[in-house]
Write a protein that holds these residues in place. Structure first.
Motif, mmCIF file in Angstrom:
data_model
loop_
_atom_site.group_PDB
_atom_site.id
_atom_site.type_symbol
_atom_site.label_atom_id
_atom_site.label_comp_id
_atom_site.label_asym_id
_atom_site.label_seq_id
_atom_site.Cartn_x
_atom_site.Cartn_y
_atom_site.Cartn_z
ATOM 1 N N ASP A 169 14.120 27.746 44.566
ATOM 2 C CA ASP A 169 13.075 28.617 44.017
ATOM 3 C C ASP A 169 13.639 29.795 43.238
ATOM 4 O O ASP A 169 12.976 30.348 42.363
ATOM 5 C CB ASP A 169 12.172 29.126 45.140
ATOM 6 C CG ASP A 169 11.168 28.079 45.590
ATOM 7 O OD1 ASP A 169 11.186 26.973 45.008
ATOM 8 O OD2 ASP A 169 10.381 28.351 46.512
ATOM 9 N N ARG A 170 14.869 30.179 43.527
ATOM 10 C CA ARG A 170 15.477 31.310 42.830
ATOM 11 C C ARG A 170 15.829 30.962 41.380
ATOM 12 O O ARG A 170 15.644 31.784 40.472
ATOM 13 C CB ARG A 170 16.738 31.757 43.580
ATOM 14 C CG ARG A 170 17.448 32.951 42.950
ATOM 15 C CD ARG A 170 18.735 33.301 43.693
ATOM 16 N NE ARG A 170 19.720 32.211 43.643
ATOM 17 C CZ ARG A 170 20.004 31.407 44.658
ATOM 18 N NH1 ARG A 170 19.378 31.545 45.820
ATOM 19 N NH2 ARG A 170 20.912 30.434 44.526
ATOM 20 N N GLU A 215 12.169 27.090 37.785
ATOM 21 C CA GLU A 215 10.756 27.451 37.656
ATOM 22 C C GLU A 215 9.860 26.412 38.318
ATOM 23 O O GLU A 215 8.807 26.744 38.867
ATOM 24 C CB GLU A 215 10.375 27.602 36.185
ATOM 25 C CG GLU A 215 8.915 27.979 36.001
ATOM 26 C CD GLU A 215 8.551 28.335 34.577
ATOM 27 O OE1 GLU A 215 7.358 28.565 34.329
ATOM 28 O OE2 GLU A 215 9.452 28.382 33.713
ATOM 29 N N TYR A 216 10.256 25.153 38.277
ATOM 30 C CA TYR A 216 9.411 24.072 38.783
ATOM 31 C C TYR A 216 10.116 23.345 39.926
ATOM 32 O O TYR A 216 11.258 22.885 39.771
ATOM 33 C CB TYR A 216 9.083 23.080 37.668
ATOM 34 C CG TYR A 216 8.397 23.720 36.486
ATOM 35 C CD1 TYR A 216 7.037 24.008 36.519
ATOM 36 C CD2 TYR A 216 9.125 24.060 35.339
ATOM 37 C CE1 TYR A 216 6.405 24.612 35.435
ATOM 38 C CE2 TYR A 216 8.499 24.665 34.255
ATOM 39 C CZ TYR A 216 7.141 24.942 34.313
ATOM 40 O OH TYR A 216 6.512 25.538 33.245
ATOM 41 N N THR A 217 9.454 23.243 41.061
ATOM 42 C CA THR A 217 10.013 22.537 42.215
ATOM 43 C C THR A 217 8.906 21.768 42.915
ATOM 44 O O THR A 217 7.781 22.253 43.054
ATOM 45 C CB THR A 217 10.647 23.516 43.229
ATOM 46 O OG1 THR A 217 9.639 24.408 43.718
ATOM 47 C CG2 THR A 217 11.773 24.323 42.601
ATOM 48 N N VAL A 218 9.242 20.564 43.381
ATOM 49 C CA VAL A 218 8.288 19.743 44.134
ATOM 50 C C VAL A 218 9.068 18.594 44.759
ATOM 51 O O VAL A 218 10.171 18.266 44.285
ATOM 52 C CB VAL A 218 7.158 19.206 43.223
ATOM 53 C CG1 VAL A 218 7.685 18.126 42.283
ATOM 54 C CG2 VAL A 218 5.965 18.724 44.028
ATOM 55 N N ALA A 219 8.532 18.001 45.801
ATOM 56 C CA ALA A 219 9.216 16.872 46.433
ATOM 57 C C ALA A 219 8.244 15.738 46.697
ATOM 58 O O ALA A 219 7.089 15.961 47.066
ATOM 59 C CB ALA A 219 9.877 17.304 47.737
ATOM 60 N N TRP A 220 8.724 14.513 46.482
ATOM 61 C CA TRP A 220 8.040 13.321 46.994
ATOM 62 C C TRP A 220 8.660 13.018 48.349
ATOM 63 O O TRP A 220 9.887 13.085 48.516
ATOM 64 C CB TRP A 220 8.256 12.127 46.060
ATOM 65 C CG TRP A 220 7.796 10.832 46.682
ATOM 66 C CD1 TRP A 220 6.554 10.296 46.643
ATOM 67 C CD2 TRP A 220 8.595 9.925 47.467
ATOM 68 N NE1 TRP A 220 6.517 9.116 47.355
ATOM 69 C CE2 TRP A 220 7.753 8.867 47.877
ATOM 70 C CE3 TRP A 220 9.931 9.921 47.878
ATOM 71 C CZ2 TRP A 220 8.213 7.814 48.657
ATOM 72 C CZ3 TRP A 220 10.397 8.876 48.657
ATOM 73 C CH2 TRP A 220 9.539 7.826 49.034
ATOM 74 N N ILE A 221 7.820 12.695 49.328
ATOM 75 C CA ILE A 221 8.354 12.367 50.647
ATOM 76 C C ILE A 221 7.858 10.992 51.093
ATOM 77 O O ILE A 221 6.769 10.545 50.714
ATOM 78 C CB ILE A 221 7.979 13.430 51.704
ATOM 79 C CG1 ILE A 221 6.465 13.585 51.821
ATOM 80 C CG2 ILE A 221 8.634 14.762 51.396
ATOM 81 C CD1 ILE A 221 6.047 14.445 52.981
ATOM 82 N N ARG A 233 13.461 19.327 40.689
ATOM 83 C CA ARG A 233 13.433 20.711 40.213
ATOM 84 C C ARG A 233 13.806 20.728 38.745
ATOM 85 O O ARG A 233 14.529 19.853 38.259
ATOM 86 C CB ARG A 233 14.382 21.581 41.034
ATOM 87 C CG ARG A 233 15.841 21.163 41.010
ATOM 88 C CD ARG A 233 16.641 21.921 42.065
ATOM 89 N NE ARG A 233 18.078 21.660 41.943
ATOM 90 C CZ ARG A 233 18.988 22.085 42.815
ATOM 91 N NH1 ARG A 233 18.609 22.789 43.881
ATOM 92 N NH2 ARG A 233 20.274 21.832 42.625
ATOM 93 N N GLY A 234 13.308 21.719 38.035
ATOM 94 C CA GLY A 234 13.585 21.732 36.602
ATOM 95 C C GLY A 234 13.169 23.020 35.929
ATOM 96 O O GLY A 234 12.435 23.852 36.487
ATOM 97 N N ASN A 235 13.652 23.171 34.716
ATOM 98 C CA ASN A 235 13.296 24.276 33.827
ATOM 99 C C ASN A 235 13.038 23.711 32.437
ATOM 100 O O ASN A 235 13.506 22.621 32.101
ATOM 101 C CB ASN A 235 14.440 25.297 33.737
ATOM 102 C CG ASN A 235 14.676 26.024 35.041
ATOM 103 O OD1 ASN A 235 13.746 26.538 35.653
ATOM 104 N ND2 ASN A 235 15.938 26.063 35.482
ATOM 105 N N HIS A 236 12.302 24.455 31.643
ATOM 106 C CA HIS A 236 12.179 24.082 30.244
ATOM 107 C C HIS A 236 13.562 24.169 29.608
ATOM 108 O O HIS A 236 14.305 25.138 29.830
ATOM 109 C CB HIS A 236 11.214 25.021 29.524
ATOM 110 C CG HIS A 236 9.788 24.856 29.962
ATOM 111 N ND1 HIS A 236 8.990 23.831 29.507
ATOM 112 C CD2 HIS A 236 9.032 25.582 30.829
ATOM 113 C CE1 HIS A 236 7.790 23.939 30.078
ATOM 114 N NE2 HIS A 236 7.795 24.979 30.874
#
Length: 435
Positions: A203-204, A207-213, A229-232
């Motif tokens: 998160d630091r 900008e974009y974070t998410v997980a598939w579980i 996770r990613g950024n432009h």
């Protein structure tokens, strides 16, 4: 009369009348039934349904009003799709400040449900980037609302589920980007503890974070999955400018293609889809933000019975234990989901009286509609969420009890004073009728 279902196709609802709005100066129809605005029908449960009432189809409000390329402030009508906005502004170096997992929602729907995205920990909800909006009320005509004008009505309309009136247009503050590409990493993690460690670490800098579980994994593998996770992309060099092909699920089957065998097979294969522990890629923004948009009508996969989506949030201080309890209940029931998404919300306070996001962890899953078996499981999940002090997302809900809704959203009584007297919905009648 065109059918106006929800995306989950459950519950069934039949409006008495459907009225189409094409111009902002169109008066509200003189109907004896209650009214409810309807955008593109991407809400999952009954918040966009008005069984026995009238639907106000707002897709005809699809025009641009203005766009300042120097500041990124866009004014458009409420029936414009987020997909249309992206097609217009991305080539000019701008992007949506917040986007949900599909771009096929209207601006009015994004406001009415105060949608969130993969960057909530940085930028909060969609409603936090609405500068002004115009609202047509049945007894007051058109009212301009903003954080400084008709403020109370503004905060009621953000996440107001379409009940405060018909949103006509909105001013949206966009964010600047260098190009359409995303710089992404996908990391395979072994269990729930590893997810929370990755989330804290990511998160630091991302900008974009998410997980598939894998919601069917148990024991030491409970909560395993893939963390994205990613950024432009910052560079202006030539990068991917086109997404992949779009396919369409051809027809609705009489029975769901989602079952215990297909779920377990898919989840096991998907978890192992990349050989390396971590994979980095530069990709177009569409597959990163909207993987399911590449399959049109994917809801047909669940057949005629439809499906129920369940999205909850549990507070930060009990998030790990509560998510573990939820996943254990789902795995025990063997009624999991292809699309099980886990993310940590940030501390940004949402502006709406009924906004769903709040600090904590949010879990979202799709369940094929198996009648009583499915409803019993979701009721069990509700009890876990309620005991943790969490909440369930109205935009995804089709069956939570009024008692739980009133616990999750204690400002509902204040919100109720701002409902337009001619507006109602199946959802609102369900959760506010005391039994």
């Amino acid at each position: 009369m065109k059918n106006h279902p929800s995306w989950g196709r459950y519950p069934k609802a039949t409006p008495v009348a459907v009225y189409h709005t094409h111009w902002m100066d169109d008066p509200l129809p003189d109907s004896p039934q209650s009214l409810l605005p309807y955008g593109n029908g991407r809400s999952y449960g009954d918040s966009c349904l008005n069984d026995g009432g009238a639907i106000l189809d707002a897709r005809g409000l699809d025009r641009w009003q203005s766009f300042d390329r120097s500041t990124g402030v866009l004014r458009c009508e409420a029936g414009v799709l987020l997909a249309d906005i992206l097609a217009l502004v991305v080539p000019m170096g701008w992007f949506l400040p917040v986007t949900p997992g599909t771009r096929f929602v209207t601006v009015g729907g994004a406001i009415a449900n105060d949608v969130h995205g993969k960057n909530h920990h940085r930028t909060g909800t969609f409603g936090q980037h609405i500068l002004r909006l115009a609202l047509r009320r049945s007894s007051q005509g058109i009212i301009i609302c903003s954080p400084s004008e008709n403020t109370d009505l503004f905060h009621a309309t953000i996440a107001g589920l379409g009940l405060t009136g018909l949103i006509l247009w909105a001013d949206i503050q966009l964010r600047q980007i260098a190009n359409p590409a995303m710089d992404t990493e996908t990391i395979r993690f072994r269990n729930l503890d590893a997810f929370f460690d990755l989330s804290d670490e990511s998160d630091r800098d991302y900008e974009y974070t998410v997980a598939w579980i894998d919601c069917l994994a148990r024991g030491r593998s409970l909560g395993r999955g893939l963390f994205m996770r990613g950024n432009h992309a910052a560079t202006r060099e030539k990068l991917p400018t086109h997404a992949g092909k779009t396919h369409s699920f051809p027809m609705e089957t009489p029975f769901p293609l989602v079952n215990a065998w297909s779920l377990r097979t898919f989840n096991s294969l998907y978890y192992r889809k990349q050989l390396a522990q971590m994979r980095r890629a530069i990709t177009h923004y569409e597959p990163f933000f909207y993987p399911l948009d590449g399959i049109l009508h994917w809801n047909r996969l669940y057949g005629r019975p439809g499906f129920l989506q369940y999205q909850c949030v549990v507070p930060t201080e009990v998030a790990k234990d509560s998510i573990r309890t939820l996943l254990d209940a789902i795995a025990t029931a063997r009624s999991g989901s292809f699309l099980a998404v886990l993310k940590v919300f940030g501390n940004r306070i949402s502006p709406g009286l009924l906004s769903f996001p709040r600090p904590g962890a949010t879990l979202a899953l799709d369940f094929p509609n198996q009648g009583v078996r499915t409803l019993d499981l979701l009721n069990q999940l509700d009890r876990i969420v309620a005991a943790a002090g969490g909440a369930v997302y109205p935009a995804k809900d089709a069956r939570m009890s009024g008692e739980h809704f009133r616990q999750y959203f204690p400002l509902w009584t204040k919100f109720q004073t701002y409902i337009d007297p001619r507006f109602s919905s199946s959802f609102w009648r369900r959760v506010t009728t005391r039994t």
